[in-house]
Design an enzyme around this catalytic site. Structure first.
Site, PDB file in Angstrom:
ATOM      1  N   HIS A 277     -32.788 -14.324   3.578  1.00  7.64           N
ATOM      2  CA  HIS A 277     -32.699 -14.585   2.136  1.00  7.64           C
ATOM      3  C   HIS A 277     -32.978 -13.315   1.346  1.00  7.64           C
ATOM      4  O   HIS A 277     -32.409 -13.104   0.272  1.00  7.64           O
ATOM      5  CB  HIS A 277     -33.675 -15.694   1.729  1.00  7.64           C
ATOM      6  CG  HIS A 277     -33.248 -17.045   2.195  1.00  7.64           C
ATOM      7  ND1 HIS A 277     -32.283 -17.782   1.562  1.00  7.64           N
ATOM      8  CD2 HIS A 277     -33.640 -17.791   3.252  1.00  7.64           C
ATOM      9  CE1 HIS A 277     -32.095 -18.927   2.195  1.00  7.64           C
ATOM     10  NE2 HIS A 277     -32.919 -18.952   3.243  1.00  7.64           N
TER      11      HIS A 277
ATOM     12  N   CYS B 155     -35.157 -24.127   4.144  1.00  8.91           N
ATOM     13  CA  CYS B 155     -34.002 -23.349   3.692  1.00  8.91           C
ATOM     14  C   CYS B 155     -33.051 -24.224   2.896  1.00  8.91           C
ATOM     15  O   CYS B 155     -32.664 -23.900   1.772  1.00  8.91           O
ATOM     16  CB  CYS B 155     -33.222 -22.830   4.897  1.00  8.91           C
ATOM     17  SG  CYS B 155     -33.614 -21.154   5.352  1.00  8.91           S
TER      18      CYS B 155
ATOM     19  N   CYS C  17     -32.870 -26.118   9.548  1.00  7.72           N
ATOM     20  CA  CYS C  17     -33.923 -25.509   8.749  1.00  7.72           C
ATOM     21  C   CYS C  17     -33.880 -26.130   7.373  1.00  7.72           C
ATOM     22  O   CYS C  17     -33.000 -25.840   6.566  1.00  7.72           O
ATOM     23  CB  CYS C  17     -33.746 -24.006   8.645  1.00  7.72           C
ATOM     24  SG  CYS C  17     -35.014 -23.361   7.553  1.00  7.72           S
TER      25      CYS C  17
ATOM     26  N   CYS D 153     -36.106 -18.065   9.530  1.00  3.85           N
ATOM     27  CA  CYS D 153     -35.004 -17.113   9.383  1.00  3.85           C
ATOM     28  C   CYS D 153     -35.424 -16.044   8.376  1.00  3.85           C
ATOM     29  O   CYS D 153     -34.611 -15.569   7.592  1.00  3.85           O
ATOM     30  CB  CYS D 153     -33.721 -17.797   8.953  1.00  3.85           C
ATOM     31  SG  CYS D 153     -33.774 -18.520   7.320  1.00  3.85           S
TER      32      CYS D 153
ATOM     33  N   CYS E 204     -37.798 -19.451   3.717  1.00  2.00           N
ATOM     34  CA  CYS E 204     -37.976 -19.777   5.124  1.00  2.00           C
ATOM     35  C   CYS E 204     -38.601 -18.648   5.911  1.00  2.00           C
ATOM     36  O   CYS E 204     -38.164 -17.505   5.829  1.00  2.00           O
ATOM     37  CB  CYS E 204     -36.642 -20.139   5.746  1.00  2.00           C
ATOM     38  SG  CYS E 204     -36.843 -20.556   7.471  1.00  2.00           S
TER      39      CYS E 204
ATOM     40  N   GLU F  82     -37.325 -26.355  11.670  1.00  2.00           N
ATOM     41  CA  GLU F  82     -38.098 -25.917  10.523  1.00  2.00           C
ATOM     42  C   GLU F  82     -37.927 -26.992   9.462  1.00  2.00           C
ATOM     43  O   GLU F  82     -36.798 -27.406   9.172  1.00  2.00           O
ATOM     44  CB  GLU F  82     -37.572 -24.570  10.003  1.00  2.00           C
ATOM     45  CG  GLU F  82     -38.510 -23.880   9.036  1.00  2.00           C
ATOM     46  CD  GLU F  82     -38.740 -24.652   7.758  1.00  2.00           C
ATOM     47  OE1 GLU F  82     -39.865 -24.641   7.250  1.00  2.00           O
ATOM     48  OE2 GLU F  82     -37.811 -25.301   7.252  1.00  2.00           O
TER      49      GLU F  82
ATOM     50  N   SER G  14     -28.123 -24.476   6.165  1.00  2.00           N
ATOM     51  CA  SER G  14     -28.506 -25.866   6.425  1.00  2.00           C
ATOM     52  C   SER G  14     -28.185 -26.771   5.239  1.00  2.00           C
ATOM     53  O   SER G  14     -28.165 -28.000   5.395  1.00  2.00           O
ATOM     54  CB  SER G  14     -29.980 -25.959   6.804  1.00  2.00           C
ATOM     55  OG  SER G  14     -30.208 -25.235   7.995  1.00  2.00           O
TER      56      SER G  14
ATOM     57  N   ARG H 117     -28.362 -19.422  11.098  1.00  2.00           N
ATOM     58  CA  ARG H 117     -27.831 -20.782  11.078  1.00  2.00           C
ATOM     59  C   ARG H 117     -26.500 -20.899  10.360  1.00  2.00           C
ATOM     60  O   ARG H 117     -25.956 -21.988  10.241  1.00  2.00           O
ATOM     61  CB  ARG H 117     -28.858 -21.729  10.457  1.00  2.00           C
ATOM     62  CG  ARG H 117     -30.011 -21.980  11.389  1.00  2.00           C
ATOM     63  CD  ARG H 117     -31.286 -22.392  10.682  1.00  2.00           C
ATOM     64  NE  ARG H 117     -32.401 -22.310  11.607  1.00  2.00           N
ATOM     65  CZ  ARG H 117     -32.980 -21.160  11.979  1.00  2.00           C
ATOM     66  NH1 ARG H 117     -32.551 -20.003  11.501  1.00  2.00           N
ATOM     67  NH2 ARG H 117     -33.980 -21.164  12.839  1.00  2.00           N
TER      68      ARG H 117
HETATM   69  N1  NFV Z   1     -30.427 -22.736   7.044  1.00  4.69           N
HETATM   70  C1  NFV Z   1     -31.074 -21.745   7.079  1.00  4.69           C
HETATM   71 FE1  NFV Z   1     -32.087 -20.333   7.213  1.00  4.69          FE
HETATM   72  C2  NFV Z   1     -31.186 -19.616   8.497  1.00  4.69           C
HETATM   73  N2  NFV Z   1     -30.665 -19.187   9.465  1.00  4.69           N
HETATM   74  C3  NFV Z   1     -31.090 -19.471   5.999  1.00  4.69           C
HETATM   75  O1  NFV Z   1     -30.414 -18.914   5.238  1.00  4.69           O
HETATM   76  O2  NFV Z   1     -33.355 -21.040   8.382  1.00  4.69           O
HETATM   77 NI1  NFV Z   1     -34.731 -21.152   7.783  1.00  4.69          NI
END
Ligand code: NFV
Ligand code: HEM
Ligand code: HEM
Ligand code: SF4
Ligand code: SF4
Ligand code: F3S
Ligand code: MG
Lengths: 556, 228, 374
Positions: free
Chosen positions: A67, A553, A550, A63, A60, A13, A506, A483
């Site tokens: 959040h 993120c 990601c 995932c 994101c 991502e 990330s 992640r």
């Molecule tokens: N790094 C990240 Fe995420 C995840 N898993 C977020 O908190 O991916 Ni878009």
């Protein structure tokens, strides 16, 4: 001494760029850069804290939900709200569904092509593939005819001359080690996983109305439970959830894990590559007695330093000495100067792009070179993610965690230390998916039991209205995203957001070096990775993908 | 005090029938639109049955709003037309200040009526210029409410009139913004009505020329010197 | 043994379309793409000869949720789309190649299929500071977009990011995030939503490919097929709205009965999307069905229409708790108070005013003829 650039890093991502210095066939130095920013932390200022989940969720879509979860917890922490049992269980179910979907998609659609040679699948013997499939799993779709149909489909595709998403892959690279039959098996499951992943997220749709980006609510969950009503979570909805959970357990146990083990068996050399940092951090998650009882979490909270699995350090998101973000190599400026670190409650987000301007060939690696900030725990770079979670669980004495790890290393005949590697990271993701799928069923049973006991509350309204809030408040919401360790920090003043900071998995893993020149996880794990052909650096992809990057993120 | 009878006032026919009809129909419509509009924005918690098909009060409120909106709109059109063909007090030049004298008058009226720093100023037969400007402003807001209202209505209607206003939605940045503005300008009418009705009574009270009843019968009393 | 995949033309033939239908489809595609008549031949050729139309999917300032939503499509499932409907030559999320091999995929498609490829864009483009807020392969998003759009046969903007800027364009829009229709001069099919429904995304593509025409677009470039109605118009809770039966608080007895969420801030009445009909995730649900109001995620600028749990937005500059009604009430009360004060003063001064008047009237008095009637 060549500096190779991989940009875009695909099958992740976001916008990640890796610059690596290769000496004698090995990477001697690496630079990880997030090249896109949107400015969430600026945008959130002055808004209603109860809306923050919707904003941060859009950090994101891969995932998605995590959040939102971190955000509602942050606000609940600041306003001292505890959510009803049902809300906690529903949030846990959504959490588990997210893990299953995200990890399976990562394995098959983002990571697999680093290990699986699609073109080689064309020369497989479908009968043999069928035999292998049956020997490793009781998954029903294993007839020779099934695999030969898949093979035919790939053949037609390849012969059309339009390779689409498979164009210009590193096909035929010497690093691919799987027999043609297993490649064919993996291709078949690539397609099956693509179809299945859209099912499991229906759990989000049931409780949150949609996926990606289901709805959350500060103080609980938005869906009400009413067994006497078609317009709420009722027996039909719950049955639907149960079916999805059962299917998920079957898919993970009968497809994902057997494939993971089969493929890993051919890449054991990667158990010695890409270990990187020796420190691991997990905030822990999946509360069973409320978010304020970390002891009750399925994934325990803690930090491991120097791979010492005999000691787990306490982690406190509110301690201003523990977590700090640095910007020595990131395109920001702090009022206190580039060497300072700030605890997120005092965090600042002031852009300071110092070049190079596009178009450019190389980053200014001695100066600032990324939009990602650099977080540190007590000054240490930490790896976060499935591996960190399992190691903290292992070191904390969780039997469930120990069991899945032992089973796997026994099957592969490798020592526990094999986990400290690119392969270990990829395996850990699969192993925790097993756990999560089982736990999901447990949470479902708990939810049913609770409803049966007559408790149908899903929302705590004590602090919903802003006039019940104090003049100022601060909170932190910790969670474990797929992640890794994810947290949001909020300061509320006069009923609006005064400061909001996200420190994302990330961000920990993909960040540039800190003010002391210490590398973060991606960079550290790339150093020492062999690169056979600088023009086709598949090894870089393998190690970087093992973190499941990601970057939307990471930067936000 | 004893000489009150010494002044000679003349009856002047100021507000013609269409103006008066327009005025009262408009006043009623605006009041209804304010009340129903406010309820649409902030509905009361009225539940008197168990199933939705057994009650329809909110739909009725909306229906009244829309019906009234149509009456309001056509009534307004008639007034616009009358602004071109009516008597000199009804015409548009009463509303838009363009001469220096007009601005002088506005200043004067402000001093007399509002600040009360001066006792006696110009007396107009129709509107004073300040009132005229205010009415003109309110005509613009009528137009705004019509545009935003019909634009909102266009998404729930297949008929041609509302569709004429559909372009307003993208121009103003979407339905939410249009609704928001439509709602905000409701408050203009609340405030306008308070001040307007007061000022009508005020003028009657201090000038004693039958300002209030003029909107009923059409006649005002005017001192002869003002009439020239 | 090797069966050649049918071209679009062949596929249409088997579905009973005539050559004329096919030509009409091509001219529609060309018209949308802004291709001149002289360029028509190549568009016809593209869909006739190429087994699957080449597609380029660019990613800029986004969260990849549109890609995720796309792979949630259930009819058609996405593997059919990717293997049978089109040739997804460039997409950072799924493609095997990386780095310069990936860039080569993009360049090859642009070069070898000039005027024939479909461009899909996910994400907005930061226009501030020479585009340093989004670079790919060292180039700015703006640069890449303009190059890719130049020879594209049709351009589709996925999601609210590409169609109207979405979250990164919310106040204060730190990077000057800009939707793509403001950057390129070609017509763009906007498919807003954060994200759009997966089945809507695949339907927009198949509408073009299978039915052979660009769907009808509204004034904002959105396919009327999916954005012609408000969520509210077909919401299954609509009867409660008309009845005036509203949820008054989260998880109250009315919420548990599924009454209308209008008073909880539902944006369904001002939001154009297919959620309440098509629904999400193979018809499983949509936000309102699961108890949360619509936040208006397919509307231009919806992030700045908050707070989400209020029917009215907060009045700019007064904090989140102040709405137009608070301001209106204050102004209304002030007007009433002002009027009252004015009335009191007037009454006190009336005697003087009246005397003044009488005096003037007496001194000025001089008879005149009657007049004024018209
Ligand atoms: N790094 C990240 Fe995420 C995840 N898993 C977020 O908190 O991916 Ni878009
Ligand atoms: C003096 C004139 C008017 C006033 C004070 C007024 C006031 C209001 C108010 C306060 C609302 C509620 C807005 C909200 O909070 O969502 C509303 C809604 C509405 N008004 Fe008006 N309005 C006026 C004229 C009109 C006109 C001329 C029309 C034309 C048809 C109209 C059509 C509507 C529509 C369609 C709605 C939305 C109702 C719904 O979706 O349920 N209004 N109005
Ligand atoms: C919702 C309530 C009302 C509204 C919206 C309203 C609106 C207006 C408007 C637009 C005009 C200008 C008329 C024209 O020239 O065509 C006007 C004039 C007038 N209205 Fe009203 N009106 C309201 C209530 C009243 C009431 C309650 C009275 C008296 C009892 C009144 C008395 C007058 C008078 C006397 C004039 C002429 C004033 C002058 O210019 O000296 N109005 N009104
Ligand atoms: S429109 Fe929304 S869902 Fe799509 S990329 Fe943008 S933020 Fe994500
Ligand atoms: S829940 Fe929302 S969309 Fe549905 S009827 Fe009520 S206001 Fe309309
Ligand atoms: S929030 Fe978005 S998903 Fe649909 S119901 Fe509203 S448009
Ligand atoms: Mg941050």
């Amino acid at each position: 001494m060549a500096r190779i650039v991989v940009d875009p890093i695909t099958r992740i991502e976001g916008h990640l760029r890796i610059e690596a210095v290769v000496e004698n066939g090995k990477i001697s130095e690496a630079y990880s850069s997030g090249t896109m920013i949107r400015g969430f932390e600026k945008i959130l200022k002055g808004r209603d804290p109860r809306d923050a989940w919707a904003f941060t969720e859009r950090a994101c879509g891969v995932c998605t939900t995590v959040h939102a979860l971190a955000s509602v917890r942050t606000v609940e922490d600041a306003l001292k709200i505890s959510v009803p049992k049902n809300a906690e269980l529903i949030r846990n179910l959504m959490f588990c569904a997210q893990y299953c979907q995200d990890h399976v998609v990562h394995f098959y659609h983002l990571h697999a092509l680093d290990w699986v040679d699609v073109v080689s699948a064309l020369s497989a013997d479908p009968k043999e593939t069928s035999r292998i499939a049956r020997s490793i799993s009781k998954w029903p779709k294993t007839s020779p005819g099934y695999f030969s149909d898949i093979q035919q489909r790939v053949k037609t595709f390849v012969e059309s001359g339009q390779l689409g998403i498979f164009a210009n892959g590193y096909w035929g690279h010497s690093a691919y080690k799987l027999p043609a039959e297993i490649n064919l098996l993996a291709v078949a499951h690539y397609l099956e996983a693509l179809e299945w992943q859209k099912e499991i997220v229906k759990i989000h749709a049931i409780f949150g109305g949609k996926n990606p980006h289901p709805n959350y609510l500060v103080g609980g969950v938005p869906c009400s439970i009413n067994l006497e009503e078609v317009n709420a979570i009722n027996s039909e909805r719950l049955n639907h959830v149960l079916k999805l959970i059962k299917d998920a357990m079957a898919f993970v146990e009968q497809v994902y894990i057997p494939d993971l083990m089969a493929i890993a068996g051919y890449y054991k050399d990667w158990a010695a590559v890409g270990g990187g940092l020796e420190n691991y951090l997990s905030y822990g998650d999946l509360p069973t007695q409320g978010y304020n009882q970390p002891d009750s979490f399925k994934f325990p909270r803690g930090a491991i330093l120097n791979r010492n699995l005999n000691e787990v350090h306490d982690v406190n998101g509110k301690d201003s000495e523990e977590i700090k973000e640095y910007i020595a190599h990131s395109w920001y400026k702090y009022a206190g100067g580039d060497k300072t670190g700030l605890h997120p409650w005092d965090g600042e987000t002031e852009f300071n792009h110092t070049g190079p301007k596009p178009p450019y060939d190389f980053l200014d690696i001695d100066g600032k070179y990324s939009w990602i900030k650099t977080p540190r725990w007590r000054g240490n770079p930490m790896e976060v993610g499935p591996l960190a979670r399992l190691l903290v669980g292992y070191a904390s004495g969780s039997d469930e965690v120990k069991d899945v790890i032992h089973e796997a290393i026994h099957a592969l005949q490798v020592p526990v230390t094999a986990l400290f590697s690119t392969l270990g990271r990829t395996a850990a993701r699969g192993l925790e998916t097993r756990l999560v799928a089982r736990w999901m069923k447990g949470f479902y049973d708990d939810l049913l039991a609770n409803i049966k006991n007559g408790d149908t509350r899903t929302f705590n309204d004590e602090r919903w209205e802003p006039d019940t809030w104090p003049k100022t408040a601060e909170g932190v919401g910790l969670t474990e995203a797929p992640r890794g360790a994810l947290a949001h920090w909020i300061r509320i003043k006069d009923k609006v957001i005064d400061n909001y900071q996200l420190v994302v998995p990330s961000t920990w893993n993909a960040s540039p070096k800190d003010h002391n020149g210490k590398r973060s996880a991606y960079e550290e794990s790339l150093v020492g990775t062999p690169v056979a052909n600088e023009d086709a650096p598949i090894e870089i992809l393998r190690t970087v993908h093992s973190f499941d990057p990601c970057i939307a993120c990471a930067v936000h | 005090m004893a000489d009150t009878q010494a002044v000679s006032f003349y009856r002047v026919y100021v507000w013609q029938v269409p103006v008066r009809l327009y005025h009262w129909l408009n006043a009623i419509c605006v009041l209804v639109l304010i009340v129903t509009g406010f309820l649409i924005g902030k509905p009361l918690a009225i539940i008197y049955s168990t199933e939705a098909y057994q009650q329809y009060w909110f739909g009725t409120v909306r229906f009244i709003h829309f019906v009234t909106a149509f009456i309001f709109f056509f009534n307004f059109l008639i007034r616009i037309y009358w602004g071109f063909v009516g008597n000199k007090y009804a015409r548009w030049n009463n509303f838009i200040p363009f001469k220096k004298a007009h601005f002088e008058e506005i200043k004067e009226v402000l001093k007399v009526d509002i600040l009360q720093s001066k006792a006696q100023g110009i007396i107009s037969i129709g509107h004073n210029m300040l009132a005229g400007v205010t009415y003109f402003l309110s005509f613009l807001v009528f137009l705004f409410q019509v545009c935003t209202g019909f634009a909102l209505y266009s998404s729930m209607s297949g008929s041609f009139l509302p569709k004429l206003f559909a372009w307003v939605i993208p121009a103003m940045g979407g339905d939410f913004a249009v609704r928001q503005w439509h709602h905000i300008f409701m408050w203009f009418f609340v405030v306008f009505t308070i001040i307007h009705v007061y000022l009508v009574f005020y003028h009657d009270y201090v000038e004693g020329r039958g300002t209030t009843s003029s909107m009923v019968g059409g006649w005002k009393f005017e001192r002869e010197d003002v009439l020239k | 043994m090797v069966k050649k995949l049918p071209s679009i033309w062949e596929a249409m033939q088997t579905k009973g379309y005539s050559r004329r239908d096919f030509m009409r489809f091509c001219s529609m595609a060309a018209a949308v793409a802004g291709v001149k008549v002289s360029g028509m031949a190549s568009v016809v050729h593209a869909f006739e000869k190429k087994p699957r139309p080449p597609v380029v999917w660019l990613h800029f300032q986004e969260c990849t949720c549109c890609s995720e939503s796309f792979i949630r499509s259930s009819h058609p499932i996405v593997s059919d789309v990717v293997f049978d409907y089109l040739s997804l030559d460039y997409t950072e999320t799924l493609q095997a190649a990386a780095g310069h091999q990936a860039e080569k995929c993009l360049h090859d498609t642009m070069k070898n299929n000039a005027g024939k490829y479909i461009l899909l864009v996910e994400g907005s483009v930061p226009m501030k500071d020479d585009g340093v807020y989004c670079t790919i392969g060292g180039r700015s998003a703006e640069d890449i977009l303009k190059e890719a759009a130049k020879d594209a046969a049709a351009v589709i903007a996925w999601g609210s990011c590409a169609s109207n800027g979405c979250i990164q364009a919310a106040n204060p829009n730190p990077t000057n995030a800009t939707p793509i229709h403001k950057i390129i001069s070609k017509p763009v099919i906007n498919v807003p939503g954060c994200p759009p429904i997966g089945d809507v995304m695949t339907a927009v593509i198949t509408h073009v490919l299978v039915f052979g025409k660009i769907p009808d677009l509204d004034g904002q470039g959105r396919p009327k097929e999916f954005y012609g109605r408000r969520v509210h118009d077909t919401c299954y809770r609509r009867p409660y709205y008309d009845a005036g039966m509203f949820v008054e608080a989260w998880d109250d007895d009315k919420a548990r009965k599924g009454y209308c969420l209008y008073k909880m801030g539902c944006r369904g009445p001002v939001t154009y999307n297919a959620c309440s009909v098509t629904r999400w995730n193979e018809g499983t649900s949509y936000p309102i069905q699961s108890g949360h109001g619509c936040i208006g995620c397919s509307e231009n600028g919806f992030w700045d229409n908050g707070p989400f749990y209020r029917h009215l937005a907060s009045f700019p500059g007064f904090g989140i708790e102040t709405t137009a009604d608070t301001v209106g009430t204050v102004v209304g009360v002030a007007a009433a108070a002002g009027v009252t004060a004015h009335a009191v003063t007037t009454h006190i001064r009336k005697k003087k005013i009246v005397n003044d008047r009488i005096e003037r009237s007496v001194t000025d008095r001089e008879p005149k003829k009657e007049g004024g009637e018209e």
